[in-house]
Write an enzyme that holds these catalytic residues in place. Structure first.
Site, short mmCIF file in Angstrom:
data_model
loop_
_atom_site.label_atom_id
_atom_site.label_comp_id
_atom_site.label_asym_id
_atom_site.label_seq_id
_atom_site.Cartn_x
_atom_site.Cartn_y
_atom_site.Cartn_z
N ASP A 149 66.82 -28.99 -76.60
CA ASP A 149 65.81 -28.25 -75.84
C ASP A 149 64.90 -27.43 -76.75
O ASP A 149 64.96 -27.54 -77.99
CB ASP A 149 66.52 -27.38 -74.80
CG ASP A 149 65.81 -27.36 -73.45
OD1 ASP A 149 64.56 -27.45 -73.43
OD2 ASP A 149 66.50 -27.27 -72.42
N TRP A 188 59.39 -30.43 -73.93
CA TRP A 188 58.51 -30.20 -72.77
C TRP A 188 57.10 -30.74 -72.95
O TRP A 188 56.15 -30.28 -72.32
CB TRP A 188 58.43 -28.71 -72.43
CG TRP A 188 59.72 -27.96 -72.53
CD1 TRP A 188 60.98 -28.44 -72.27
CD2 TRP A 188 59.88 -26.60 -72.94
NE1 TRP A 188 61.92 -27.45 -72.48
CE2 TRP A 188 61.27 -26.32 -72.89
CE3 TRP A 188 59.00 -25.59 -73.32
CZ2 TRP A 188 61.79 -25.07 -73.23
CZ3 TRP A 188 59.51 -24.35 -73.64
CH2 TRP A 188 60.89 -24.10 -73.60
N GLY A 189 56.94 -31.71 -73.83
CA GLY A 189 55.62 -32.29 -74.06
C GLY A 189 54.72 -31.45 -74.93
O GLY A 189 53.53 -31.77 -75.10
N ASP A 210 59.54 -29.44 -66.81
CA ASP A 210 60.67 -29.87 -65.99
C ASP A 210 60.23 -30.47 -64.66
O ASP A 210 59.28 -30.00 -64.02
CB ASP A 210 61.60 -28.70 -65.69
CG ASP A 210 62.36 -28.23 -66.91
OD1 ASP A 210 62.28 -28.90 -67.96
OD2 ASP A 210 63.03 -27.18 -66.81
#
Length: 398
Positions: A149, A188-189, A210
């Site tokens: 993450d 998350w791009g 998300d």
């Protein structure tokens, strides 16, 4: 001399095992704990979901990764080894004990961390600065997959160079272990990860924020995937986030069918999040559709793309090539109230055939599991509100 040759051979074998060209030959499939269970994760939950993957036949369809998300560790590292410590109450046999049981089911075990000082729930240690220690621990424990993450990253983002350097540290650390571990980047791009995710060792990379269990979320992520579809190919995949099919039932069966179809055709990883031990027949039929899964796992690894000439405010048409020479076509109804009659002309969706505009093609409906006929020039399909018609089109009967 013989000993030297043996050592060289052993080193080459180990390197081959780490790199493993089959690790991301097609998009990964499996199950993740977060969307349904959040921090309420335990070895018992993981084993229950693993048993359900096996008993429902989903494992044999390709759903092989059983992935623990956040909240599996204690809040402090081990004082001596500096390794993360699995919570003894929820994981009494440790991660290595769980891995042995998961492997005995014919599944692979995934784990979670963040490229920051803490994970996204703030109470647990992240891996920033501990990359090699953590990678080696996971390898020793028998872990097969890492979801990595982007929380609490100390501000080490803001440009592709900064973010890629941070994620490369873990990519290098995983490569330095003796176990092949799938590297799923979850940034998350941010900072155009699709441009560098593969270069830092990633086998997949989240290309958006998300997802949630809503139709608007599905369309938002699909829209973000449209311009970057061609970054997916064997060895590395744009990750459109986990599947919401059946998680909280906030979408209709029709919408879940469209959601699953789009993720499969874009060659996104297919990671389930529902309670697999308690699903309806409708939901099971969606996630176990062999013909749609085959599109996702097609060895050519080419994503669909939007056909702009056939797309407007009320409909969207996508198509892409398959290894056997056929084409997959999706006709999506964006209207939530009315049935749409969507005409798909062969010249638009099969651009590699210069004669397509005058040719005859067979079409097979992948949700009805039957051929719908032979059509010259074009085919018109009736599509339910927020529904999809997913066709396999070929000059030969399909």
């Amino acid at each position: 001399m013989k000993l030297s040759l043996f050592l060289i051979s052993a080193a080459l074998y180990q390197a081959h095992a780490i790199i493993d060209p089959n690790l991301a030959k097609t998009p990964q499939m499996g199950w993740n704990s977060w969307n349904k269970y959040g921090c309420d994760v335990s070895a018992d939950t993981m084993l229950k979901m693993g048993e359900a993957l096996v008993s429902t036949g989903l494992r044999d369809l390709g759903y092989k990764y059983l992935n623990i998300d956040d909240c599996w560790a204690d809040s402090d590292r081990d004082n001596q080894t500096q390794r993360m410590v699995p919570n003894a109450t929820r994981f009494p046999d440790g991660i290595d004990g769980l891995a042995q049981k998961v492997h005995a089911m014919g599944l692979k075990l995934g784990i979670y961390s963040s490229a920051g000082t803490h994970t996204c729930q703030a109470r647990y240690p992240g891996s920033l600065g501990y990359e090699q220690i953590d990678a080696q621990a996971w390898s020793d424990w028998g872990v097969d997959y890492l979801k990595y993450d982007n929380c609490y990253n100390n501000g080490e983002d803001g440009s592709p160079a900064i973010s890629s350097a941070r994620y490369k540290k873990m990519g290098d650390a995983l490569a330095n272990t003796s176990r092949p571990i799938f590297y799923s980047i979850c940034s998350w791009g941010q900072d155009s990860v699709w441009e560098w995710g593969r270069d830092v060792g990633g086998q997949s990379w989240r290309m958006s924020g998300d997802i949630n269990d809503s139709w608007n979320s599905v369309l938002s992520i699909e829209g973000q995937e449209e311009p970057i579809y061609n970054y997916s190919s064997p060895g590395g995949w744009n990750d459109m986030d986990m599947l919401e099919v059946g998680v909280f039932d906030h979408m209709t069966v029709t919408e879940y069918t469209s959601h699953f179809s789009l993720w499969a055709a874009y060659k996104s990883p297919l990671i389930l999040g529902l309670d697999v031990s308690n699903m309806t027949t409708d939901i099971k039929n969606i996630i176990s559709n062999k013909e749609v899964i085959a599109i996702n796992q097609d060895p050519l690894g080419k994503s669909v793309q939007v056909i702009s000439s056939l797309t407007n405010a009320g409909q969207k048409v996508l198509s892409g090539p398959l290894q056997d020479g056929s084409t997959v076509v999706l006709a999506l109804n964006l209207d939530g109230s009315n049935v749409a009659n969507i005409t798909v002309d062969w010249a638009s969706v099969i651009p590699n055939d210069p004669a397509a505009g005058h040719a005859t093609y067979y079409a097979r409906d992948l949700w009805q599991h039957k051929s719908i006929g032979k059509f010259k020039t074009s085919v018109t399909v009736n599509v339910e509100p927020h529904g999809v018609s997913m066709l396999k089109v070929s000059k030969n009967r399909v």
